[in-house]
Design an enzyme around this catalytic site. Structure first.
Site, mmCIF file in Angstrom:
data_model
loop_
_atom_site.group_PDB
_atom_site.id
_atom_site.type_symbol
_atom_site.label_atom_id
_atom_site.label_comp_id
_atom_site.label_asym_id
_atom_site.label_seq_id
_atom_site.Cartn_x
_atom_site.Cartn_y
_atom_site.Cartn_z
ATOM 1 C CG ASP A 104 -0.301 -0.265 2.524
ATOM 2 O OD1 ASP A 104 0.829 -0.784 2.531
ATOM 3 O OD2 ASP A 104 -0.895 0.030 3.572
ATOM 4 C CG ASP A 107 5.978 6.291 6.140
ATOM 5 O OD1 ASP A 107 6.769 7.230 6.244
ATOM 6 O OD2 ASP A 107 4.842 6.307 6.649
ATOM 7 C CB VAL A 157 -2.466 9.176 4.253
ATOM 8 C CG1 VAL A 157 -2.153 10.551 3.718
ATOM 9 C CG2 VAL A 157 -1.284 8.247 4.076
HETATM 10 C C1 PRP Z 1 2.917 -0.111 6.620
HETATM 11 C C2 PRP Z 1 2.931 -0.399 5.122
HETATM 12 C C3 PRP Z 1 4.308 -0.927 4.894
HETATM 13 C C4 PRP Z 1 5.130 -0.175 5.908
HETATM 14 C C5 PRP Z 1 5.825 0.948 5.239
HETATM 15 O O1 PRP Z 1 2.629 -1.260 7.306
HETATM 16 O O2 PRP Z 1 1.944 -1.349 4.777
HETATM 17 O O3 PRP Z 1 4.401 -2.308 5.098
HETATM 18 O O4 PRP Z 1 4.244 0.348 6.905
HETATM 19 O O5 PRP Z 1 6.605 1.675 6.158
HETATM 20 P P1 PRP Z 1 8.155 1.906 5.953
HETATM 21 O O6 PRP Z 1 8.391 2.243 4.508
HETATM 22 O O7 PRP Z 1 8.449 3.066 6.878
HETATM 23 O O8 PRP Z 1 8.892 0.680 6.368
HETATM 24 P P2 PRP Z 1 2.353 -1.299 8.871
HETATM 25 O O9 PRP Z 1 3.624 -1.693 9.580
HETATM 26 O O10 PRP Z 1 1.701 -0.025 9.309
HETATM 27 O O11 PRP Z 1 1.368 -2.527 9.020
HETATM 28 P P3 PRP Z 1 -0.085 -2.752 8.356
HETATM 29 O O12 PRP Z 1 0.128 -2.979 6.881
HETATM 30 O O13 PRP Z 1 -0.604 -3.979 9.038
HETATM 31 O O14 PRP Z 1 -0.913 -1.527 8.628
#
Ligand code: PRP
Length: 184
Positions: A104, A107, A157
């Site tokens: 998705d 970051d 977001v």
């Molecule tokens: C989010 C997203 C990525 C990660 C990106 O997952 O889906 O896997 O963070 O962040 P980064 O580029 O800083 O490493 P999250 O850990 O929030 O888990 P989720 O998908 O279960 O919400």
């Protein structure tokens, strides 16, 4: 679920359902073209990627198989540390497979950077990335994304798979969260 279901929790819609759909069409067309005649395994990263995986995979004409990983970043709060723990590993053997990681959001990039090298160590033919969103201003490491939806500002977001405290994932668009929600 729509904007009217979440009261004043949202600040601004950044990407509408139509914006996302248009980009998914383009991404799917490129993937179909690039992988023509080749095996393709889509790897979704739980939980945020479920919406992109569902919508992207259904747009493909190319036959695919699908697998899922769940990972967790060690570290405090919402910040990635780059040290990743596997909560659920793939069921598939990656030997000789063309792997496309579906995400998705990128970051800091630390999760995907770790994931790409982890999956590359398993002997696949190729590993590429498809991600709907990227925050260039939050990048801590370079991640080579082959199929990208949109670059967005470094703001909190939600929607289209993205959560705040596990909520808002089922909004059909991407929106910024109103400060009163996360500042208590
Ligand atoms: C989010 C997203 C990525 C990660 C990106 O997952 O889906 O896997 O963070 O962040 P980064 O580029 O800083 O490493 P999250 O850990 O929030 O888990 P989720 O998908 O279960 O919400």
């Amino acid at each position: 679920m729509d904007q009217s279901d979440v009261g004043t929790d949202l600040e601004k819609i950044l990407l509408s359902e139509e914006d996302l759909g248009k980009k998914l069409d383009e991404m799917a067309a490129k993937i179909d073209e690039d992988y023509a005649g080749r095996d393709l395994l889509l790897v979704g990263v739980l939980k945020g990627a479920v919406m992109v995986m569902a919508d992207l995979s259904r747009r493909l004409h190319h036959p695919i198989t699908m697998d899922w990983m769940a990972v967790s970043s060690y570290g405090s709060g919402t910040k990635s540390s780059g040290v990743v723990r596997i909560l659920k590993d793939l069921d598939s053997d990656l030997s000789g497979r063309n792997v496309l990681i579906v995400e998705d959001i990128i970051d800091s990039g630390l999760t995907l950077s770790w994931l790409v090298s982890n999956l590359r160590s398993r002997g696949p033919a190729s590993v590429e990335i498809a991600a709907m969103l990227r925050k260039p201003d939050a990048a801590q490491t370079d991640v080579d994304v082959k199929y990208l939806g949109y670059d967005i500002p470094n703001e909190f977001v939600v929607g289209y798979g993205l959560d705040y405290a596990e909520n808002y994932r089922n909004l059909p668009f991407v929106a910024t969260l109103a400060p009163h929600v996360y500042s208590g």
